[in-house]
Design a protein around this motif. Structure first.
Motif, PDB file in Angstrom:
ATOM      1  N   ALA A  22      38.893 -23.176   3.772  1.00 21.45           N
ATOM      2  CA  ALA A  22      39.465 -23.200   2.436  1.00 21.45           C
ATOM      3  C   ALA A  22      38.794 -22.166   1.549  1.00 21.45           C
ATOM      4  N   PRO A  23      39.453 -21.082   1.264  1.00 22.15           N
ATOM      5  CA  PRO A  23      40.788 -20.685   1.710  1.00 22.15           C
ATOM      6  C   PRO A  23      40.725 -20.010   3.079  1.00 22.15           C
ATOM      7  N   CYS A  24      41.895 -19.914   3.704  1.00 29.03           N
ATOM      8  CA  CYS A  24      41.994 -19.285   5.020  1.00 29.03           C
ATOM      9  C   CYS A  24      42.851 -18.027   4.920  1.00 29.03           C
ATOM     10  N   SER A  25      42.261 -16.904   5.249  1.00 32.44           N
ATOM     11  CA  SER A  25      42.990 -15.630   5.222  1.00 32.44           C
ATOM     12  C   SER A  25      43.934 -15.537   6.407  1.00 32.44           C
ATOM     13  N   MET A  26      44.901 -14.658   6.309  1.00 32.35           N
ATOM     14  CA  MET A  26      45.828 -14.429   7.411  1.00 32.35           C
ATOM     15  C   MET A  26      45.104 -13.821   8.612  1.00 32.35           C
ATOM     16  N   LYS A  27      44.040 -13.071   8.363  1.00 32.15           N
ATOM     17  CA  LYS A  27      43.244 -12.517   9.462  1.00 32.15           C
ATOM     18  C   LYS A  27      42.593 -13.638  10.265  1.00 32.15           C
ATOM     19  N   SER A  28      41.978 -14.584   9.567  1.00 28.58           N
ATOM     20  CA  SER A  28      41.347 -15.709  10.259  1.00 28.58           C
ATOM     21  C   SER A  28      42.389 -16.581  10.942  1.00 28.58           C
ATOM     22  N   LEU A  29      43.509 -16.815  10.288  1.00 25.36           N
ATOM     23  CA  LEU A  29      44.603 -17.566  10.906  1.00 25.36           C
ATOM     24  C   LEU A  29      45.023 -16.909  12.216  1.00 25.36           C
ATOM     25  N   ALA A  30      45.213 -15.589  12.203  1.00 22.70           N
ATOM     26  CA  ALA A  30      45.638 -14.869  13.407  1.00 22.70           C
ATOM     27  C   ALA A  30      44.605 -15.004  14.514  1.00 22.70           C
ATOM     28  N   ALA A  31      43.340 -14.874  14.173  1.00 17.83           N
ATOM     29  CA  ALA A  31      42.285 -15.001  15.185  1.00 17.83           C
ATOM     30  C   ALA A  31      42.289 -16.397  15.800  1.00 17.83           C
ATOM     31  N   LEU A  42      42.040 -28.157   9.522  1.00 10.88           N
ATOM     32  CA  LEU A  42      42.944 -27.869   8.408  1.00 10.88           C
ATOM     33  C   LEU A  42      42.701 -26.457   7.920  1.00 10.88           C
ATOM     34  N   LEU A  43      43.785 -25.724   7.735  1.00 10.00           N
ATOM     35  CA  LEU A  43      43.711 -24.356   7.243  1.00 10.00           C
ATOM     36  C   LEU A  43      44.470 -24.249   5.931  1.00 10.00           C
ATOM     37  N   LEU A  44      43.747 -23.986   4.845  1.00  7.36           N
ATOM     38  CA  LEU A  44      44.385 -23.771   3.549  1.00  7.36           C
ATOM     39  C   LEU A  44      44.758 -22.296   3.447  1.00  7.36           C
ATOM     40  N   VAL A  45      45.872 -21.953   4.078  1.00  7.06           N
ATOM     41  CA  VAL A  45      46.292 -20.557   4.157  1.00  7.06           C
ATOM     42  C   VAL A  45      46.733 -20.050   2.788  1.00  7.06           C
ATOM     43  N   ARG A  46      46.337 -18.805   2.501  1.00  7.30           N
ATOM     44  CA  ARG A  46      46.621 -18.201   1.208  1.00  7.30           C
ATOM     45  C   ARG A  46      47.232 -16.825   1.408  1.00  7.30           C
ATOM     46  N   GLU A  47      48.523 -16.751   1.260  1.00  9.32           N
ATOM     47  CA  GLU A  47      49.246 -15.471   1.286  1.00  9.32           C
ATOM     48  C   GLU A  47      50.701 -15.787   0.974  1.00  9.32           C
ATOM     49  N   THR A  48      51.319 -14.983   0.159  1.00  8.73           N
ATOM     50  CA  THR A  48      52.763 -15.099  -0.027  1.00  8.73           C
ATOM     51  C   THR A  48      53.308 -13.734  -0.389  1.00  8.73           C
ATOM     52  N   PRO A  49      54.522 -13.434  -0.013  1.00 11.56           N
ATOM     53  CA  PRO A  49      55.344 -14.228   0.899  1.00 11.56           C
ATOM     54  C   PRO A  49      54.826 -14.096   2.323  1.00 11.56           C
ATOM     55  N   PHE A  50      55.242 -15.026   3.185  1.00  8.40           N
ATOM     56  CA  PHE A  50      54.853 -14.975   4.590  1.00  8.40           C
ATOM     57  C   PHE A  50      55.724 -13.980   5.326  1.00  8.40           C
ATOM     58  N   ASN A  51      55.104 -13.225   6.238  1.00  8.39           N
ATOM     59  CA  ASN A  51      55.922 -12.407   7.131  1.00  8.39           C
ATOM     60  C   ASN A  51      56.056 -13.150   8.455  1.00  8.39           C
ATOM     61  N   LEU A  52      56.809 -12.594   9.381  1.00 13.39           N
ATOM     62  CA  LEU A  52      57.073 -13.279  10.632  1.00 13.39           C
ATOM     63  C   LEU A  52      55.794 -13.538  11.432  1.00 13.39           C
ATOM     64  N   ALA A  53      54.847 -12.600  11.411  1.00 10.73           N
ATOM     65  CA  ALA A  53      53.580 -12.811  12.125  1.00 10.73           C
ATOM     66  C   ALA A  53      52.829 -14.006  11.539  1.00 10.73           C
ATOM     67  N   HIS A  54      52.804 -14.128  10.210  1.00 11.62           N
ATOM     68  CA  HIS A  54      52.145 -15.266   9.568  1.00 11.62           C
ATOM     69  C   HIS A  54      52.778 -16.576  10.032  1.00 11.62           C
ATOM     70  N   LEU A  55      54.103 -16.619   9.998  1.00  9.40           N
ATOM     71  CA  LEU A  55      54.819 -17.839  10.376  1.00  9.40           C
ATOM     72  C   LEU A  55      54.584 -18.194  11.838  1.00  9.40           C
ATOM     73  N   ARG A  56      54.600 -17.200  12.700  1.00  5.12           N
ATOM     74  CA  ARG A  56      54.358 -17.467  14.122  1.00  5.12           C
ATOM     75  C   ARG A  56      52.919 -17.931  14.368  1.00  5.12           C
ATOM     76  N   ASN A  57      51.979 -17.353  13.637  1.00  6.06           N
ATOM     77  CA  ASN A  57      50.588 -17.790  13.784  1.00  6.06           C
ATOM     78  C   ASN A  57      50.406 -19.220  13.276  1.00  6.06           C
ATOM     79  N   MET A  58      51.076 -19.569  12.188  1.00  9.20           N
ATOM     80  CA  MET A  58      51.012 -20.948  11.689  1.00  9.20           C
ATOM     81  C   MET A  58      51.632 -21.902  12.701  1.00  9.20           C
TER      82      MET A  58
END
Length: 187
Positions: free
Chosen positions: A85-94, A119-135
């Motif tokens: 918290a918060p979780c970057s898209m880089k960390s989410l991808a990893a 739990l990942l408090l992801v912080r980024e908007t809007p989401f791109n397809l890579a973000h959504l697939r990683n989630m």
């Protein structure tokens, strides 16, 4: 029994969620293990004016992100859960791809492999397809993607109330029985 939580903070905006979570977990008697990425330290300083020492003082134990030999890097070190918290898209991808190249992502990988709550408090908007697939990948592995979206139906009077409401919901999901998330009572 003391609840042992791993708390990660990355460089995504929303450092207040991580710091408030640490303070509230301590108040509820949970033992916290903190790992903060270098970008997380920069962001905590930028958003909250805290240096590394002040941030680490909020936790019971602080671990350097490069300390891959720390206790939280092993499944044999029993923890109740982990939250980033918060979780970057880089960390989410990893995490989504099992790329445990630092202590934060290794601890998340351990949490998932041991079937503990993540739990990942992801912080980024809007989401791109890579973000959504990683989630989706993290969710399929058993993690919980929890964007810190405010609940306006409680009619919060301040940003602090919005943050506190999210933190209580997170602590409830992490299994801390003493957490006090506000429930919707209906119209």
């Amino acid at each position: 029994m003391t609840r042992r939580l791993v708390v990660g903070i990355t460089g995504a905006t929303g450092a207040v969620y991580g710091t408030r979570l640490l303070a509230r977990a301590r108040a509820l008697g949970a033992e916290t293990h903190l790992v903060v990425t270098p970008a997380g330290v920069l962001n905590v300083h930028h958003e909250l004016g805290l240096d590394r020492q002040a941030l680490e003082a909020l936790a019971d134990h602080a671990h350097a992100p490069g300390d891959i030999g720390a206790c939280i890097a092993s499944g044999s070190f029993a923890t109740a859960a982990m939250v980033i918290a918060p979780c970057s898209m880089k960390s989410l991808a990893a995490i989504a791809h099992g790329f445990g190249d630092n202590l934060l992502t290794r601890a998340a990988d351990v949490t998932l492999k041991e079937r503990r709550r993540l739990l990942l408090l992801v912080r980024e908007t809007p989401f791109n397809l890579a973000h959504l697939r990683n989630m989706t990948a993290v969710t399929e592995m058993g993690g919980i993607v929890f964007p810190p979206l405010p609940a306006f139906y409680h009619r919060p009077a301040s940003i602090d109330e919005l943050v506190d409401d999210t933190v209580e919901r997170v602590l409830g999901l992490l299994g801390l029985d003493a957490a006090t998330p506000r429930a919707w009572s209906g119209l």
